[in-house]
Every structure is written in structure tokens, then in C-alpha cells.
Design a protein around this motif. Structure first.
Motif, PDB file in Angstrom:
ATOM      1  N   THR A 183       0.816  -1.219   0.000  1.00 21.99           N
ATOM      2  CA  THR A 183       0.000   0.000   0.000  1.00 21.99           C
ATOM      3  C   THR A 183       0.846   1.263   0.000  1.00 21.99           C
ATOM      4  O   THR A 183       0.306   2.359   0.078  1.00 21.99           O
ATOM      5  CB  THR A 183      -0.935   0.017   1.222  1.00 21.99           C
ATOM      6  OG1 THR A 183      -0.147  -0.062   2.411  1.00 21.99           O
ATOM      7  CG2 THR A 183      -1.893  -1.158   1.172  1.00 21.99           C
ATOM      8  N   ARG A 184       2.180   1.119  -0.049  1.00 23.84           N
ATOM      9  CA  ARG A 184       3.070   2.274  -0.043  1.00 23.84           C
ATOM     10  C   ARG A 184       4.094   2.150  -1.164  1.00 23.84           C
ATOM     11  O   ARG A 184       4.569   1.055  -1.474  1.00 23.84           O
ATOM     12  CB  ARG A 184       3.786   2.402   1.311  1.00 23.84           C
ATOM     13  CG  ARG A 184       2.883   2.863   2.427  1.00 23.84           C
ATOM     14  CD  ARG A 184       3.582   2.790   3.761  1.00 23.84           C
ATOM     15  NE  ARG A 184       4.766   3.619   3.824  1.00 23.84           N
ATOM     16  CZ  ARG A 184       4.762   4.930   4.064  1.00 23.84           C
ATOM     17  NH1 ARG A 184       3.607   5.542   4.263  1.00 23.84           N
ATOM     18  NH2 ARG A 184       5.887   5.623   4.119  1.00 23.84           N
ATOM     19  N   PHE A 214       1.907  16.686   0.373  1.00 22.41           N
ATOM     20  CA  PHE A 214       1.341  15.353   0.573  1.00 22.41           C
ATOM     21  C   PHE A 214       0.990  15.171   2.043  1.00 22.41           C
ATOM     22  O   PHE A 214       1.845  15.272   2.916  1.00 22.41           O
ATOM     23  CB  PHE A 214       2.342  14.276   0.136  1.00 22.41           C
ATOM     24  CG  PHE A 214       2.709  14.347  -1.326  1.00 22.41           C
ATOM     25  CD1 PHE A 214       1.932  13.714  -2.285  1.00 22.41           C
ATOM     26  CD2 PHE A 214       3.822  15.067  -1.736  1.00 22.41           C
ATOM     27  CE1 PHE A 214       2.266  13.782  -3.625  1.00 22.41           C
ATOM     28  CE2 PHE A 214       4.169  15.150  -3.073  1.00 22.41           C
ATOM     29  CZ  PHE A 214       3.380  14.506  -4.032  1.00 22.41           C
ATOM     30  N   GLU A 215      -0.291  14.890   2.293  1.00 14.81           N
ATOM     31  CA  GLU A 215      -0.765  14.773   3.665  1.00 14.81           C
ATOM     32  C   GLU A 215      -0.177  13.568   4.382  1.00 14.81           C
ATOM     33  O   GLU A 215      -0.004  13.589   5.607  1.00 14.81           O
ATOM     34  CB  GLU A 215      -2.293  14.668   3.670  1.00 14.81           C
ATOM     35  CG  GLU A 215      -2.993  15.917   3.128  1.00 14.81           C
ATOM     36  CD  GLU A 215      -4.502  15.761   3.143  1.00 14.81           C
ATOM     37  OE1 GLU A 215      -4.971  14.656   3.505  1.00 14.81           O
ATOM     38  OE2 GLU A 215      -5.199  16.728   2.793  1.00 14.81           O
ATOM     39  N   GLN A 216       0.135  12.491   3.642  1.00 11.72           N
ATOM     40  CA  GLN A 216       0.634  11.282   4.290  1.00 11.72           C
ATOM     41  C   GLN A 216       2.070  11.418   4.781  1.00 11.72           C
ATOM     42  O   GLN A 216       2.581  10.542   5.487  1.00 11.72           O
ATOM     43  CB  GLN A 216       0.525  10.071   3.352  1.00 11.72           C
ATOM     44  CG  GLN A 216       1.245  10.205   2.018  1.00 11.72           C
ATOM     45  CD  GLN A 216       0.303  10.679   0.924  1.00 11.72           C
ATOM     46  OE1 GLN A 216      -0.467  11.604   1.139  1.00 11.72           O
ATOM     47  NE2 GLN A 216       0.370  10.036  -0.229  1.00 11.72           N
ATOM     48  N   ILE A 217       2.767  12.518   4.404  1.00 13.22           N
ATOM     49  CA  ILE A 217       4.133  12.745   4.880  1.00 13.22           C
ATOM     50  C   ILE A 217       4.056  13.596   6.139  1.00 13.22           C
ATOM     51  O   ILE A 217       3.648  14.756   6.107  1.00 13.22           O
ATOM     52  CB  ILE A 217       4.979  13.462   3.812  1.00 13.22           C
ATOM     53  CG1 ILE A 217       5.043  12.620   2.541  1.00 13.22           C
ATOM     54  CG2 ILE A 217       6.389  13.723   4.331  1.00 13.22           C
ATOM     55  CD1 ILE A 217       5.784  13.286   1.414  1.00 13.22           C
ATOM     56  N   ASN A 218       4.440  13.010   7.253  1.00 11.06           N
ATOM     57  CA  ASN A 218       4.346  13.707   8.535  1.00 11.06           C
ATOM     58  C   ASN A 218       5.629  14.493   8.811  1.00 11.06           C
ATOM     59  O   ASN A 218       6.522  14.041   9.547  1.00 11.06           O
ATOM     60  CB  ASN A 218       4.083  12.699   9.659  1.00 11.06           C
ATOM     61  CG  ASN A 218       2.762  11.981   9.492  1.00 11.06           C
ATOM     62  OD1 ASN A 218       1.770  12.582   9.083  1.00 11.06           O
ATOM     63  ND2 ASN A 218       2.741  10.694   9.805  1.00 11.06           N
ATOM     64  N   TRP A 242       7.822   8.661   0.635  1.00  8.56           N
ATOM     65  CA  TRP A 242       6.843   7.591   0.527  1.00  8.56           C
ATOM     66  C   TRP A 242       5.434   8.158   0.390  1.00  8.56           C
ATOM     67  O   TRP A 242       5.105   9.181   1.017  1.00  8.56           O
ATOM     68  CB  TRP A 242       6.899   6.687   1.761  1.00  8.56           C
ATOM     69  CG  TRP A 242       8.158   5.904   1.889  1.00  8.56           C
ATOM     70  CD1 TRP A 242       9.299   6.268   2.550  1.00  8.56           C
ATOM     71  CD2 TRP A 242       8.428   4.623   1.320  1.00  8.56           C
ATOM     72  NE1 TRP A 242      10.259   5.301   2.445  1.00  8.56           N
ATOM     73  CE2 TRP A 242       9.755   4.262   1.694  1.00  8.56           C
ATOM     74  CE3 TRP A 242       7.700   3.728   0.543  1.00  8.56           C
ATOM     75  CZ2 TRP A 242      10.339   3.069   1.318  1.00  8.56           C
ATOM     76  CZ3 TRP A 242       8.280   2.531   0.170  1.00  8.56           C
ATOM     77  CH2 TRP A 242       9.587   2.209   0.546  1.00  8.56           C
ATOM     78  N   ILE A 243       4.603   7.456  -0.402  1.00 10.43           N
ATOM     79  CA  ILE A 243       3.192   7.842  -0.535  1.00 10.43           C
ATOM     80  C   ILE A 243       2.327   6.591  -0.409  1.00 10.43           C
ATOM     81  O   ILE A 243       2.808   5.473  -0.577  1.00 10.43           O
ATOM     82  CB  ILE A 243       2.906   8.527  -1.895  1.00 10.43           C
ATOM     83  CG1 ILE A 243       3.207   7.566  -3.055  1.00 10.43           C
ATOM     84  CG2 ILE A 243       3.685   9.816  -2.031  1.00 10.43           C
ATOM     85  CD1 ILE A 243       2.697   8.053  -4.392  1.00 10.43           C
ATOM     86  N   ASP A 244       1.057   6.800  -0.113  1.00 10.08           N
ATOM     87  CA  ASP A 244       0.094   5.690  -0.090  1.00 10.08           C
ATOM     88  C   ASP A 244      -0.437   5.493  -1.512  1.00 10.08           C
ATOM     89  O   ASP A 244      -1.177   6.331  -2.027  1.00 10.08           O
ATOM     90  CB  ASP A 244      -1.059   6.004   0.861  1.00 10.08           C
ATOM     91  CG  ASP A 244      -0.577   6.118   2.301  1.00 10.08           C
ATOM     92  OD1 ASP A 244       0.425   5.469   2.635  1.00 10.08           O
ATOM     93  OD2 ASP A 244      -1.198   6.877   3.079  1.00 10.08           O
TER      94      ASP A 244
END
Length: 299
Positions: A183-184, A214-218, A242-244
Motif C-alpha cells: 500500500t506504499r 502530501f498529507e501522508q508525509i508527517n 513515501w506515498i500511499d
């Protein structure tokens, strides 16, 4: 003449009487054999439906599921046939059937070697967990969504909506990349900046531009940044994050978005992304030679 006719008629009557006696004698065996055949027929239908229900959850392709169920049902009928022949004491017939079936199997196998190979490969693919309908895969130079796994071929739908049909044997014999198993995905963007640039500022801007896009990158600390080389006209770097995503199309979109955001951030801070430049240098001797050649041409 009449005696010959009577003799022939007598032989025929004797044969018919012998057959009749043999028929009456074997009526119980024939009845049992017919009963066995009838039971095996209805049992094969029951086995077909039961097998279809059992493998329906594991095999999504209906054609493959029906093929497996039908093969099991045929085996039940064949077993009933051999049992019926055994009841009628036809052992020689059973041996002949087995011999004929073996020879026929060899001939059919040689004639349909490619087709049977693809069919068996289709059955194997149906049970493999690393490739399913809806997966985005890449194999033999093609990439797309798996929309069908038939008995003889696999169908891919590429990103440009083209349909690719690949024999199942080819799928099993070649490496296959399945993007949907994870999923990544890691996106990599390469770029370069001018030699006059503040490299620490470039790194900070790039990480922030990616993290904000990108919201998935914290946070920017989760964006990898590395300078890779002194290029001919720029200092090049590699940015990874990394991305989803579950297919290469989402990865491509993310890379495109990252390039846009990096360019916008650099333009805002007047950071130069140079294009290849070739510098030509002429010394005095070269100019003198060129001038002498011009005068010679004019003369």
C-alpha cells in the motif's frame, strides 16, 4: 441347397439361444452395472456442484472454477464406468479402455501442447495469491490492471486504456511486478541547482515543498534529500519520499505534483535550475588564424 439353408438357420438359432441364455444369466450383473452408472451420473452432478461451491471463494474466475469442478465430475463418472465393467466381468474391456485412453492422452497432449500448457498455467494463476483481479502489475514490458484471468490468457488494461492479452504460460515463465501487494510506494525526484545556490537552503525548501504537498508525509524530516554529483552545469540532488499508492499511475501523479511544487518553491526564492550550457572559449591565436583564413578567401 435347402440343407445348407437349414444348417445356416440352425447355427443362427443356436447363437441367438446362446446369447439369450447368456443375457438371462447376466441380468443381475447388468442390472447392478446400470445401477452403478446411474448412481455415478447423479453423484458426479452432486460432486460438480459441491466442488464449485468449495473453490468459489478461492478461485474468482468462473471459467477456471467450472473447469476444475467438471474434471472432478468426469473422474467420478469414469470410476463408475470402470466399476460397472468390473461387475459385468469385462476385465479385458477395462484393460483395452485404459490402453486406448493412455494412447489417446499422449496423442492429444502432443497435438495441444501449447494450449494445454496455457490452460494449466491459468489454473495455477487462479490459485496464486500474489496476482488477483484488479491488481496493477507489470510484466514482459506491459503494465496495467488485471481485468481477467481466463483459462488460456491474462488480460491487462493499460493506463492509456489499451487492452493487452498475454498467454498464461508467459506470465508464469517471466518475472512479474505487482504494485498492489503493498500500500506504499517510494517516489524519487531528481533535479539540479546552479553552483551559486545556497545548498542548505535548497535542501530545506525541497523538503518543505514535498511535506506540504502530501498529507501522508508527517513533516519534512520524513523526506530524504541527497546531493549526488557535480554536474556539467548544476549540482544535482535526489529527493525520495513515501506515498500511499497501489499502482504506478498514482506514483506517476505524485512525481508530477512534486516536480511542480519544487519548481514553484525555487522560483519564489530565485533559485536557478540551470539547463545544460556549453561554453566556447577562443584565444588570440585562434582569432588570428581565423582572420588570416578570411583574408585568403577574399584574395
Amino acid at each position: 441347397m435347402q440343407e445348407d439353408i437349414k444348417s445356416t438357420t440352425g447355427i443362427l438359432i443356436d447363437k441367438l439361444e446362446g446369447w439369450w441364455v447368456l443375457l438371462v444369466k447376466n441380468l443381475p450383473n447388468i442390472g447392478v452395472a446400470l445401477l452403478v452408472l446411474i448412481i455415478s451420473y447423479f453423484l458426479s452432478r452432486l460432486v460438480f456442484k459441491t466442488t464449485l461451491k468449495l473453490i468459489d471463494g478461492r478461485v474468482k474466475q468462473k471459467a477456471v472454477a467450472k473447469l476444475i469442478s467438471r474434471v472432478v465430475a468426469v473422474l467420478v463418472v469414469l470410476f463408475g464406468l470402470f466399476l460397472a465393467l468390473s461387475v459385468m466381468n469385462l476385465g479385458e474391456s477395462i484393460s483395452g479402455l485404459l490402453t486406448g485412453a493412455g494412447i489417446s492422452g499422449i496423442v492429444i497432449g502432443l497435438a495441444l501442447q501449447g494450449t494445454l500448457s496455457n490452460t494449466i498455467s491459468g489454473v495455477v494463476l487462479s490459485f496464486r495469491k500474489n496476482i488477483r483481479l484488479g491488481n496493477w502489475v507489470e510484466t514482459t514490458g506491459y503494465a496495467g490492471e488485471v481485468i481477467d484471468i481466463a483459462l488460456n490468457y491474462l488480460v491487462l488494461k493499460e493506463a492509456d486504456n489499451n487492452i493487452v492479452v498475454i498467454p498464461n504460460k508467459t506470465i508464469l515463465e517471466n518475472p512479474i511486478k505487482n504494485y498492489s501487494l503493498t500500500t506504499r510506494m517510494r517516489v524519487m525526484v531528481e533535479c539540479g541547482v546552479g553552483y551559486e545556490s545556497d545548498l542548505e537552503k535548497v535542501e530545506s525548501l525541497t523538503k518543505k515543498a514535498i511535506a506540504d504537498s502530501f498529507e501522508q508525509i508527517n513533516g519534512a524530516e520524513n523526506v530524504e534529500f541527497y546531493y549526488t554529483e557535480y554536474g556539467g552545469s548544476s549540482i544535482n540532488f535526489l529527493c525520495r519520499f513515501w506515498i500511499d499508492a497501489e499502482n504506478s499511475l498514482e506514483k506517476l501523479k505524485a512525481k508530477s505534483k512534486a516536480i511542480i511544487k519544487i519548481k514553484q518553491a525555487f522560483d519564489k526564492e530565485n533559485i536557478n535550475i540551470p539547463f545544460p550550457i556549453r561554453t566556447l572559449q577562443f584565444d588570440d591565436q585562434t582569432l588570428k588564424v581565423s582572420k588570416a583564413e578570411e583574408e585568403l578567401v577574399e584574395a
